[in-house]
Design an enzyme around this catalytic site. Structure first.
Site, PDB file in Angstrom:
ATOM      1  N   ASP A 105       0.821  -1.207   0.000  1.00 47.08           N
ATOM      2  CA  ASP A 105       0.000   0.000   0.000  1.00 47.08           C
ATOM      3  C   ASP A 105       0.863   1.269   0.000  1.00 47.08           C
ATOM      4  O   ASP A 105       2.090   1.211   0.001  1.00 47.08           O
ATOM      5  CB  ASP A 105      -0.941  -0.037   1.209  1.00 47.08           C
ATOM      6  CG  ASP A 105      -2.348   0.423   0.878  1.00 47.08           C
ATOM      7  OD1 ASP A 105      -2.514   1.249  -0.046  1.00 47.08           O
ATOM      8  OD2 ASP A 105      -3.296  -0.049   1.548  1.00 47.08           O
ATOM      9  N   GLU A 112      -0.809   2.096  -5.069  1.00 43.51           N
ATOM     10  CA  GLU A 112      -0.680   3.516  -4.739  1.00 43.51           C
ATOM     11  C   GLU A 112      -1.844   4.322  -5.320  1.00 43.51           C
ATOM     12  O   GLU A 112      -1.754   5.543  -5.455  1.00 43.51           O
ATOM     13  CB  GLU A 112       0.698   4.064  -5.134  1.00 43.51           C
ATOM     14  CG  GLU A 112       1.117   3.891  -6.570  1.00 43.51           C
ATOM     15  CD  GLU A 112       0.386   4.807  -7.528  1.00 43.51           C
ATOM     16  OE1 GLU A 112       0.798   5.944  -7.736  1.00 43.51           O
ATOM     17  OE2 GLU A 112      -0.634   4.347  -8.092  1.00 43.51           O
ATOM     18  N   TRP A 113      -2.952   3.610  -5.635  1.00 43.81           N
ATOM     19  CA  TRP A 113      -4.257   4.218  -5.951  1.00 43.81           C
ATOM     20  C   TRP A 113      -4.264   5.028  -7.248  1.00 43.81           C
ATOM     21  O   TRP A 113      -5.127   5.888  -7.441  1.00 43.81           O
ATOM     22  CB  TRP A 113      -4.747   5.100  -4.796  1.00 43.81           C
ATOM     23  CG  TRP A 113      -4.389   4.595  -3.439  1.00 43.81           C
ATOM     24  CD1 TRP A 113      -4.553   3.314  -2.955  1.00 43.81           C
ATOM     25  CD2 TRP A 113      -3.801   5.339  -2.370  1.00 43.81           C
ATOM     26  NE1 TRP A 113      -4.103   3.221  -1.668  1.00 43.81           N
ATOM     27  CE2 TRP A 113      -3.641   4.452  -1.271  1.00 43.81           C
ATOM     28  CE3 TRP A 113      -3.419   6.671  -2.210  1.00 43.81           C
ATOM     29  CZ2 TRP A 113      -3.087   4.851  -0.053  1.00 43.81           C
ATOM     30  CZ3 TRP A 113      -2.878   7.064  -0.994  1.00 43.81           C
ATOM     31  CH2 TRP A 113      -2.716   6.165   0.056  1.00 43.81           C
ATOM     32  N   GLY A 114      -3.309   4.771  -8.129  1.00 38.21           N
ATOM     33  CA  GLY A 114      -3.247   5.520  -9.377  1.00 38.21           C
ATOM     34  C   GLY A 114      -2.769   6.947  -9.207  1.00 38.21           C
ATOM     35  O   GLY A 114      -2.832   7.753 -10.144  1.00 38.21           O
ATOM     36  N   ASP A 164      -9.614   3.803  -4.218  1.00 39.93           N
ATOM     37  CA  ASP A 164     -10.360   2.674  -3.665  1.00 39.93           C
ATOM     38  C   ASP A 164     -11.787   2.618  -4.202  1.00 39.93           C
ATOM     39  O   ASP A 164     -12.474   3.642  -4.304  1.00 39.93           O
ATOM     40  CB  ASP A 164     -10.435   2.775  -2.142  1.00 39.93           C
ATOM     41  CG  ASP A 164      -9.083   2.572  -1.476  1.00 39.93           C
ATOM     42  OD1 ASP A 164      -8.136   2.138  -2.163  1.00 39.93           O
ATOM     43  OD2 ASP A 164      -8.979   2.854  -0.271  1.00 39.93           O
TER      44      ASP A 164
END
Length: 393
Positions: free
Chosen positions: A153, A187-189, A209
């Protein structure tokens, strides 16, 4: 030709390849999108424990999921509590009294694979210890435990911490561990990982997310299924065997959407060649949830050997058409209705790269019925629904 010029041209071509199509991480893993289960969407931190994970493995091995291709049982955040004097990570003994090695062995005994979670920062998102400064130490521990999949994450990072450098360091640590471990970058884009993560990870989160909802845009990005559809559009050229755009884990069966919306959710993840990581309570699935997650014809679209991510070829108001090339020369086509009423949607062959004169066999992958057509295909698509078909010419 001048040697320096040759090198310069080679570098230019290589960089064009990275930026245009991505370069797969050369670890031989995830040649098709990973399939399995992750604990977070349903159990988060509070509900995670060894009993839940063992029961999930039992169910996956016996309820048809394993036979359908689901392999990985992945524990997300909250399995760790701290580090000992030597810096070794400490397992939460209350949640996992048998330890991680015993849990991994149990999952392996079921013919499944085991995944675990960490973070590139000082702490995980749930304030457990991160891996920064301990990458090689942690990777050796994961290998010793028998880990097959690592999700890393992007919480609690240092000021100006570089995502590519941070994840490359863990890639090297996993390689040095000597155990084949699928590497999932999360890393969520936020730093456009599709531009750099191909040689670094086997998959990378291309979106923030997911939420268990159809349309629920958030201020900081991402949200429900419709928001993720839009975020996945336009980045398809960066995905392929060994290196996948990841629109986040599945919410199918968690209760926030209708059955029709969950079918769209699952259909579109298949069109995306996305990892299929169930996020529900496997031991308590409804008949509708099981029917969606175990639809082998839809799964086959996701797992197609060509590994091409589908693209949106047409949008007209609340309706849209997505197309995905398949290894056998056919096409998977999704007719999506984002509106509040049933809509008639037509896909013409010339919109998906075929002459209008060709006849085609059309397989509806949810009704499992066949039809034939020439030039185009039309279907009535319910509100928030998707007609997913396989066309063979």
């Amino acid at each position: 030709m001048n040697r320096k010029l040759i090198i310069a041209l080679w570098v230019a071509v290589w960089m064009m390849g990275v930026s245009a199509t991505g370069v797969a991480l050369d670890n031989g893993l995830a040649r098709t999108p990973p399939m399995g289960w992750n604990s977070w969407n349903k159990f988060a931190c509070k509900g995670l424990n060894e009993k839940v994970v063992r029961e999930t493995a039992d169910e996956m091995a016996s309820n048809g999921m394993k036979d359908a291709g689901y392999q990985y049982v992945i524990i997300d955040d909250c399995w760790q509590t701290g580090r000992d004097a030597e810096g070794n990570i400490i397992v939460d003994a209350e949640k996992f009294p048998s330890g991680i090695k015993a849990l991994a062995d149990y999952i392996h005994s079921k013919g499944l694979k085991f995944g675990i979670y960490t973070d590139v920062g000082t702490m995980t998102c749930a304030k457990r210890p991160g891996s920064i400064g301990h990458e090689y130490q942690d990777a050796r521990q994961y290998a010793a435990w028998g880990v097959d999949y690592l999700k890393e994450d992007w919480c609690n990072t240092l000021p100006n911490q570089n995502s590519e450098s941070s994840y490359t360091l863990m890639r090297e640590a996993l390689k040095a561990s000597g155990r084949p471990i699928v590497f999932s970058i999360c890393e969520w884009g936020s730093t456009k990982p599709w531009l750099w993560a191909g040689p670094v990870g086997n998959l990378w989160r291309a979106t923030p997310d997911i939420q268990d909802c159809w349309d629920c845009k958030r201020e900081w990005g991402g949200g429900g299924v419709t928001q993720i559809l839009d975020l996945m559009d336009g980045i398809e050229s960066y995905s392929g065997p060994g290196h996948w755009n990841d629109p986040d884990m599945l919410e199918v069966g968690n209760g926030g959407m209708t059955t029709e919306e969950y079918r769209t959710h699952f259909s579109m993840w298949a069109i995306f060649s996305a990892p299929l990581l169930a996020g529900n309570d496997i031991a308590k699935m409804s008949a509708d949830t099981k029917e969606i997650l175990l639809n082998k014809e839809v799964i086959a679209i996701d797992q197609d050997a060509l590994g091409q991510q589908g693209r949106r070829v047409k949008r007209n108001g609340d309706t849209e058409i997505w197309s995905k090339q398949l290894a056998d020369g056919g096409r998977a086509v999704a007719l999506v209705n984002r509106g509040k009423a049933t809509e008639s949607i037509t896909v013409a062959w010339n919109e998906i790269g075929y002459p209008s004169t060709l006849p085609a066999t059309i397989r509806n992958l949810w009704t499992h019925k066949d039809a034939t057509a020439k030039g185009s295909f039309t279907a009535e698509v319910p509100s928030h629904g998707t007609i997913l078909v396989r066309l063979n010419f």
